[in-house]
Design an enzyme around this catalytic site. Structure first.
Site, PDB file in Angstrom:
ATOM      1  N   THR A   9      48.790  54.887  44.390  1.00  0.00           N
ATOM      2  CA  THR A   9      47.862  54.413  43.355  1.00  0.00           C
ATOM      3  C   THR A   9      46.665  55.336  43.150  1.00  0.00           C
ATOM      4  O   THR A   9      46.190  55.982  44.089  1.00  0.00           O
ATOM      5  CB  THR A   9      47.339  53.001  43.743  1.00  0.00           C
ATOM      6  OG1 THR A   9      46.194  52.693  42.941  1.00  0.00           O
ATOM      7  CG2 THR A   9      46.890  52.927  45.194  1.00  0.00           C
TER       8      THR A   9
ATOM      9  N   GLU B 232      43.825  54.322  42.935  1.00  0.00           N
ATOM     10  CA  GLU B 232      42.720  53.797  43.757  1.00  0.00           C
ATOM     11  C   GLU B 232      42.478  54.674  44.984  1.00  0.00           C
ATOM     12  O   GLU B 232      41.419  54.606  45.594  1.00  0.00           O
ATOM     13  CB  GLU B 232      43.016  52.361  44.195  1.00  0.00           C
ATOM     14  CG  GLU B 232      42.799  51.325  43.114  1.00  0.00           C
ATOM     15  CD  GLU B 232      41.335  51.185  42.712  1.00  0.00           C
ATOM     16  OE1 GLU B 232      40.519  50.861  43.561  1.00  0.00           O
ATOM     17  OE2 GLU B 232      41.027  51.415  41.535  1.00  0.00           O
TER      18      GLU B 232
ATOM     19  N   TYR C 196      42.046  47.993  50.052  1.00  0.00           N
ATOM     20  CA  TYR C 196      43.317  48.233  49.339  1.00  0.00           C
ATOM     21  C   TYR C 196      43.609  49.734  49.254  1.00  0.00           C
ATOM     22  O   TYR C 196      44.694  50.195  49.613  1.00  0.00           O
ATOM     23  CB  TYR C 196      43.237  47.631  47.927  1.00  0.00           C
ATOM     24  CG  TYR C 196      44.393  48.039  47.021  1.00  0.00           C
ATOM     25  CD1 TYR C 196      45.606  47.357  47.073  1.00  0.00           C
ATOM     26  CD2 TYR C 196      44.263  49.094  46.128  1.00  0.00           C
ATOM     27  CE1 TYR C 196      46.664  47.728  46.254  1.00  0.00           C
ATOM     28  CE2 TYR C 196      45.318  49.475  45.313  1.00  0.00           C
ATOM     29  CZ  TYR C 196      46.514  48.785  45.378  1.00  0.00           C
ATOM     30  OH  TYR C 196      47.565  49.163  44.570  1.00  0.00           O
TER      31      TYR C 196
ATOM     32  N   LYS D 123      46.556  52.022  51.069  1.00  0.00           N
ATOM     33  CA  LYS D 123      47.511  52.779  50.246  1.00  0.00           C
ATOM     34  C   LYS D 123      47.517  54.266  50.615  1.00  0.00           C
ATOM     35  O   LYS D 123      48.530  54.941  50.458  1.00  0.00           O
ATOM     36  CB  LYS D 123      47.200  52.585  48.761  1.00  0.00           C
ATOM     37  CG  LYS D 123      47.643  51.232  48.207  1.00  0.00           C
ATOM     38  CD  LYS D 123      49.154  51.176  47.974  1.00  0.00           C
ATOM     39  CE  LYS D 123      49.584  49.888  47.287  1.00  0.00           C
ATOM     40  NZ  LYS D 123      51.019  49.855  46.960  1.00  0.00           N
TER      41      LYS D 123
HETATM   42  P1  NAP Z   1      52.001  42.592  41.402  1.00  0.00           P
HETATM   43  O1  NAP Z   1      52.377  42.095  40.058  1.00  0.00           O
HETATM   44  O2  NAP Z   1      50.836  42.012  42.092  1.00  0.00           O
HETATM   45  O3  NAP Z   1      53.293  42.413  42.355  1.00  0.00           O
HETATM   46  C1  NAP Z   1      53.198  42.589  43.748  1.00  0.00           C
HETATM   47  C2  NAP Z   1      54.512  42.175  44.371  1.00  0.00           C
HETATM   48  O4  NAP Z   1      54.426  42.334  45.795  1.00  0.00           O
HETATM   49  C3  NAP Z   1      54.886  40.698  44.119  1.00  0.00           C
HETATM   50  O5  NAP Z   1      56.269  40.634  43.899  1.00  0.00           O
HETATM   51  C4  NAP Z   1      54.529  40.031  45.448  1.00  0.00           C
HETATM   52  O6  NAP Z   1      55.304  38.888  45.724  1.00  0.00           O
HETATM   53  C5  NAP Z   1      54.925  41.139  46.412  1.00  0.00           C
HETATM   54  N1  NAP Z   1      54.331  40.985  47.739  1.00  0.00           N
HETATM   55  C6  NAP Z   1      53.030  40.770  48.044  1.00  0.00           C
HETATM   56  N2  NAP Z   1      52.886  40.695  49.384  1.00  0.00           N
HETATM   57  C7  NAP Z   1      54.125  40.854  49.937  1.00  0.00           C
HETATM   58  C8  NAP Z   1      54.630  40.854  51.260  1.00  0.00           C
HETATM   59  N3  NAP Z   1      53.821  40.665  52.322  1.00  0.00           N
HETATM   60  N4  NAP Z   1      55.947  41.071  51.450  1.00  0.00           N
HETATM   61  C9  NAP Z   1      56.774  41.229  50.404  1.00  0.00           C
HETATM   62  N5  NAP Z   1      56.365  41.201  49.107  1.00  0.00           N
HETATM   63  C10 NAP Z   1      55.047  41.025  48.883  1.00  0.00           C
HETATM   64  O7  NAP Z   1      51.796  44.174  41.396  1.00  0.00           O
HETATM   65  P2  NAP Z   1      52.294  45.281  40.327  1.00  0.00           P
HETATM   66  O8  NAP Z   1      51.209  45.498  39.349  1.00  0.00           O
HETATM   67  O9  NAP Z   1      53.670  44.966  39.881  1.00  0.00           O
HETATM   68  O10 NAP Z   1      52.292  46.580  41.258  1.00  0.00           O
HETATM   69  C11 NAP Z   1      53.472  47.009  41.941  1.00  0.00           C
HETATM   70  C12 NAP Z   1      53.083  47.988  43.030  1.00  0.00           C
HETATM   71  O11 NAP Z   1      52.461  49.124  42.463  1.00  0.00           O
HETATM   72  C13 NAP Z   1      52.110  47.450  44.052  1.00  0.00           C
HETATM   73  O12 NAP Z   1      52.424  48.048  45.291  1.00  0.00           O
HETATM   74  C14 NAP Z   1      50.755  47.964  43.585  1.00  0.00           C
HETATM   75  O13 NAP Z   1      49.868  48.072  44.673  1.00  0.00           O
HETATM   76  C15 NAP Z   1      51.161  49.304  43.026  1.00  0.00           C
HETATM   77  N6  NAP Z   1      50.353  49.834  41.931  1.00  0.00           N
HETATM   78  C16 NAP Z   1      50.125  49.096  40.820  1.00  0.00           C
HETATM   79  C17 NAP Z   1      49.428  49.647  39.750  1.00  0.00           C
HETATM   80  C18 NAP Z   1      49.180  48.871  38.486  1.00  0.00           C
HETATM   81  O14 NAP Z   1      48.310  49.278  37.720  1.00  0.00           O
HETATM   82  N7  NAP Z   1      49.940  47.823  38.209  1.00  0.00           N
HETATM   83  C19 NAP Z   1      48.981  50.974  39.829  1.00  0.00           C
HETATM   84  C20 NAP Z   1      49.248  51.711  40.985  1.00  0.00           C
HETATM   85  C21 NAP Z   1      49.968  51.132  42.021  1.00  0.00           C
HETATM   86  P3  NAP Z   1      54.812  37.400  45.299  1.00  0.00           P
HETATM   87  O15 NAP Z   1      55.269  37.223  43.878  1.00  0.00           O
HETATM   88  O16 NAP Z   1      55.536  36.538  46.269  1.00  0.00           O
HETATM   89  O17 NAP Z   1      53.317  37.364  45.451  1.00  0.00           O
HETATM   90  O1  F7E Z   2      39.914  46.050  37.786  1.00  0.00           O
HETATM   91  C1  F7E Z   2      36.411  45.852  36.635  1.00  0.00           C
HETATM   92  C2  F7E Z   2      36.634  46.091  38.105  1.00  0.00           C
HETATM   93  O2  F7E Z   2      41.253  44.326  38.963  1.00  0.00           O
HETATM   94  C3  F7E Z   2      39.665  47.118  36.914  1.00  0.00           C
HETATM   95  C4  F7E Z   2      45.660  47.186  40.522  1.00  0.00           C
HETATM   96  O3  F7E Z   2      46.879  47.139  39.831  1.00  0.00           O
HETATM   97  O4  F7E Z   2      44.999  49.160  39.327  1.00  0.00           O
HETATM   98  C5  F7E Z   2      44.614  47.832  39.624  1.00  0.00           C
HETATM   99  O5  F7E Z   2      43.371  47.833  40.331  1.00  0.00           O
HETATM  100  C6  F7E Z   2      38.178  47.330  36.752  1.00  0.00           C
HETATM  101  C7  F7E Z   2      37.389  47.399  38.061  1.00  0.00           C
HETATM  102  O6  F7E Z   2      42.231  46.611  38.490  1.00  0.00           O
HETATM  103  C8  F7E Z   2      36.199  42.284  36.113  1.00  0.00           C
HETATM  104  O7  F7E Z   2      35.382  46.149  38.802  1.00  0.00           O
HETATM  105  C9  F7E Z   2      35.040  44.021  35.571  1.00  0.00           C
HETATM  106  O8  F7E Z   2      36.494  48.478  37.967  1.00  0.00           O
HETATM  107  O9  F7E Z   2      41.953  45.057  36.646  1.00  0.00           O
HETATM  108  P1  F7E Z   2      41.365  45.401  37.954  1.00  0.00           P
HETATM  109  P2  F7E Z   2      41.967  47.755  39.578  1.00  0.00           P
HETATM  110  O10 F7E Z   2      40.967  47.336  40.578  1.00  0.00           O
HETATM  111  O11 F7E Z   2      41.707  49.024  38.841  1.00  0.00           O
HETATM  112  C10 F7E Z   2      45.155  50.028  40.458  1.00  0.00           C
HETATM  113  C11 F7E Z   2      45.611  51.368  39.960  1.00  0.00           C
HETATM  114  C12 F7E Z   2      46.002  49.439  41.516  1.00  0.00           C
HETATM  115  O12 F7E Z   2      46.667  50.164  42.264  1.00  0.00           O
HETATM  116  C13 F7E Z   2      45.836  47.991  41.806  1.00  0.00           C
HETATM  117  O13 F7E Z   2      46.981  47.461  42.489  1.00  0.00           O
HETATM  118  O14 F7E Z   2      37.651  46.230  36.030  1.00  0.00           O
HETATM  119  N1  F7E Z   2      36.113  44.455  36.281  1.00  0.00           N
HETATM  120  N2  F7E Z   2      35.073  42.696  35.456  1.00  0.00           N
HETATM  121  C14 F7E Z   2      36.853  43.405  36.630  1.00  0.00           C
HETATM  122  N3  F7E Z   2      38.000  43.315  37.309  1.00  0.00           N
HETATM  123  C15 F7E Z   2      38.535  42.086  37.487  1.00  0.00           C
HETATM  124  N4  F7E Z   2      39.706  41.963  38.139  1.00  0.00           N
HETATM  125  N5  F7E Z   2      37.916  40.955  37.013  1.00  0.00           N
HETATM  126  C16 F7E Z   2      36.741  40.993  36.322  1.00  0.00           C
HETATM  127  O15 F7E Z   2      36.217  39.976  35.893  1.00  0.00           O
END
Ligand code: NAP
Ligand code: F7E
Length: 339
Positions: free
Chosen positions: A127, A129, A151, A155
């Site tokens: 990620t 992050e 987090y 990662k």
């Molecule tokens: P998400 O919608 O939150 O899905 C996370 C998945 O992980 C869910 O299926 C959840 O299952 C499962 N999970 C959580 N804890 C677990 C555990 N202990 N054992 C097995 N499964 C578990 O996340 P996403 O946005 O699809 O992201 C997919 C992956 O990409 C994650 O690893 C995230 O950190 C990474 N990532 C996401 C982004 C983004 O912008 N979306 C960017 C960079 C990296 P439940 O349904 O049971 O909770």
């Molecule tokens: O926050 C700001 C917050 O929670 C984005 C995950 O998929 O992407 C995701 O992580 C920004 C941050 O995503 C609110 O402070 C303001 O700066 O949507 P977010 P994230 O933290 O960027 C990365 C790439 C991953 O890997 C992660 O798994 O938005 N923000 N106001 C807020 N964020 C939230 N959630 N809620 C607010 O009210």
């Protein structure tokens, strides 16, 4: 030729659902790993109309023996590790759990692959992050990491254990460093979906404002459907490597609100500063957005923007959806669902 077999951990999540659909379209036999719960979570797979087309296994990244058995029992061609405690905000509340699942969970999977199925190709969901307090702009595969949350720290471990198993044991282990990617299937705690859902409710007459935190943070937002194609392309390449996937554009949270409001025909004006900032409905004078300091993070990632040139050059990957279109897609999906 026999169908390729893929295992997706985190299949019930946003990316898991889109990736499962893509692999099914490509003729894969897809096994989805889900956590045992009182009500198995397949809502996103049902929304995409594919829930019946997968096989399922129960799996938790916290449990070593269970992972070993799954990998021993079926010879998977590809394993995509998408499972994680993925909400950055919760990682300060759950630092140990987040480290275990997002960090050690990757080592558990890789070690089972090394022991029972070393020919299986492995994808790790890394990620942006990890860049955190960024050392350079834009960020590439070579930019040093400075994570700002438990987090992100976990990662970084997941990323480097993937690199290490590639270098130590020759496993085809790839780390995709993905910038934020969103969709109508995004969880409602993440800011884009929080905005699209709340503004869609407002447009349907709720009259309720949405409370947000730091509006100045900037993210490089793409569409999850584009990004899962990049994951698949990474595992089709002859050699494993690290790749950034990003759009190369960065947008403030405030602008994401603007794009969403515009898609829903809500005219807004911003007033005030800092904790007093608000978005006001031009037509009615109602508050549409206000600030709640509880949504600020102990340490913020201020500005992310990725350079995906390597993925473009080596894998031929290009994101198709721009952030304005993404905001519109999410807003309309939520608006329609509320009818
Ligand atoms: P998400 O919608 O939150 O899905 C996370 C998945 O992980 C869910 O299926 C959840 O299952 C499962 N999970 C959580 N804890 C677990 C555990 N202990 N054992 C097995 N499964 C578990 O996340 P996403 O946005 O699809 O992201 C997919 C992956 O990409 C994650 O690893 C995230 O950190 C990474 N990532 C996401 C982004 C983004 O912008 N979306 C960017 C960079 C990296 P439940 O349904 O049971 O909770
Ligand atoms: O926050 C700001 C917050 O929670 C984005 C995950 O998929 O992407 C995701 O992580 C920004 C941050 O995503 C609110 O402070 C303001 O700066 O949507 P977010 P994230 O933290 O960027 C990365 C790439 C991953 O890997 C992660 O798994 O938005 N923000 N106001 C807020 N964020 C939230 N959630 N809620 C607010 O009210």
């Amino acid at each position: 030729m026999a169908a390729k077999r893929a295992l997706i951990t985190g299949v019930s999540g946003q990316d898991g659902a889109y990736l499962a659909r893509l692999l099914l379209e490509k003729g894969y036999e897809v096994t989805g790993a889900i956590r045992r719960s009182s009500q198995p979570e397949t809502v996103r797979l049902e929304t995409l109309g594919i829930a019946q087309e997968l096989k399922y296994v129960f799996c938790d990244l916290g449990e070593t023996n269970n992972l070993s058995r799954i990998i021993q029992e079926t010879e998977f061609d590809e394993i995509y590790n998408l499972a994680a405690q993925s909400f950055v905000g919760s990682s300060w509340e759950l630092p140990i759990y987040t480290s275990d699942v997002n960090g050690l969970g990757v080592a558990r999977l890789l070690d089972a692959i090394r022991t029972y199925s070393p020919q299986t190709k492995f994808y790790q969901a890394s990620t942006s992050e990890m860049f955190g307090k960024v050392r350079e702009t834009p960020q590439t595969e070579l930019t040093p990491f400075h994570p700002r949350s438990p987090y992100g720290v976990a990662k970084v471990y997941g990323h480097f254990i993937t690199v290490n198993y590639r270098e130590s044991f020759g496993i085809h282990a790839t780390s995709g460093i993905l910038f934020n990617h969103e969709s109508p299937l995004r969880g409602r705690a993440f800011v884009t979906r929080k905005i699209s859902y709340a503004l869609a409710q407002y447009a349907r007459g709720s009259g309720m404002p949405v409370e947000l935190g730091n509006l100045d943070a900037m993210r490089d937002w793409g569409f999850a459907g584009d990004f899962v194609e990049g994951m698949w392309r990474m595992l089709q390449h002859e050699t494993a490597d690290d790749y950034v996937l990003a759009t190369g554009r960065s947008t403030t949270i405030r602008d994401f609100v603007n794009y969403t409001a515009s898609a829903l025909n809500i005219g807004i004006d911003w007033t005030g500063e800092g904790l007093d900032e608000q978005a006001i409905d031009r037509r009615t004078g109602n508050v549409v957005v206000r600030i709640n300091k509880d949504y600020y993070r102990p340490a913020e990632v201020d500005y992310l923007i990725g350079d995906a040139s390597k993925a473009q050059d080596v894998l031929g990957w290009h994101p198709k959806v721009q952030v304005e279109e993404l905001a519109e897609m999410m807003a309309k999906s939520d608006f329609d669902a509320l009818s």
